[in-house]
Design an enzyme around this catalytic site. Sequence first.
Site, PDB file in Angstrom:
ATOM      1  N   SER A 223       0.373 -11.788  30.382  1.00  8.53           N
ATOM      2  CA  SER A 223      -0.946 -11.516  29.797  1.00  8.53           C
ATOM      3  C   SER A 223      -1.015 -12.146  28.418  1.00  8.53           C
ATOM      4  CB  SER A 223      -1.183 -10.007  29.686  1.00  8.53           C
ATOM      5  OG  SER A 223      -2.336  -9.727  28.919  1.00  8.53           O
ATOM      6  N   TYR A 236       2.304  -1.360  27.804  1.00  2.00           N
ATOM      7  CA  TYR A 236       1.881  -2.476  28.642  1.00  2.00           C
ATOM      8  C   TYR A 236       2.182  -3.810  27.959  1.00  2.00           C
ATOM      9  CZ  TYR A 236      -1.333  -5.522  31.269  1.00  2.00           C
ATOM     10  OH  TYR A 236      -1.895  -6.542  32.004  1.00  2.00           O
TER      11      TYR A 236
END
Length: 333
Positions: A223, A236
């Site tokens: 990401s 995360y």
Amino acid sequence: MTEFDSNRRALMAGAAMTGAAAATGAAFAQTDQSGGGEAPMTSQAADFPKPPYPRQQQPWPGLAQEMDPQPDHGEETYRGTGRLQGKRALITGGDSGIGRAAAIAFAKEGADVAICYLEAEEPDAQDVRRVVENEGRTFAAFPGDLRDKSYTTGLPQRAVEELGGLDILVNNAAYQQWVPGLEDLSDEQFEQTMKTNLYAMFWLTKAALPHLRPGAAIINTSSEVAASPPEILIDYSMTKAAILSFTTTMAKNLASRGIRVNAVTPGPIWTPLQVSGGQKPENLPQFGASTPIGRAGQPVELAPLYVALADPAFSYSTGQVFGATGGDPQPAG
């Protein structure tokens, strides 16, 4: 796969991204079939929904078929050209979002596909089955929880049995829940994030290696938050940075065996991950609005990257990071 403050700082991947863009080809079908010199994806991209999106929330893990607007995974808009003919792929989190877009694109490019997903996501998984089988490809579904080591390590063998072999592994499934601060991050959530995003990738990749031959490809989903984590995605973001390190290390480790390992770093993408606790509900109507493109990406817009990285023609690219961030900076490999 998340949105955060536009004042972030990150390294750029440079020439690697240029190569991926050139390799994707005419992946999207034209909405205007009248002819002329219009680029194949121009009219389609113009039709993708823009903010504000309806405010909504689903219980985790969420379903794509209940989102408004429903994400575009390429069911009608992705056009294949046979680039993965005869390949066999295993994709985690293949029921919805980016994993589903990869599964559909792979099938339209000629590959047989196996996906794993949570049992609660069965309705979305059946939608994927219909698309893949309509393309005349073999489809295998393995519901279960990636936090279960025995289930996860058994997936490659099951994929081989169902598909006849394994050429492509996509480590895509992830758990994402926002928290106001570290005091609100429970041990239970931290463990779930680590096991889903990291342990499962480690277990699955290790178990897949005996089945992968020279020419095989491993694609990991990281990401943009790996470089500039937002304050509400502590655990995360940690995992997404670790995925980049794992990608680089494994690319070096497996190069002599002819196995390529690359990573994709999405920006804000419209998936169930966001509406089931991945973002603050009050932020969803403007999700992706701060990107230069001005909207969240659709899963189908990442599909060409996964196809390119699975394509044997991309044989000199390993240990690379390829972004699809709507113009935001992305981490470099």
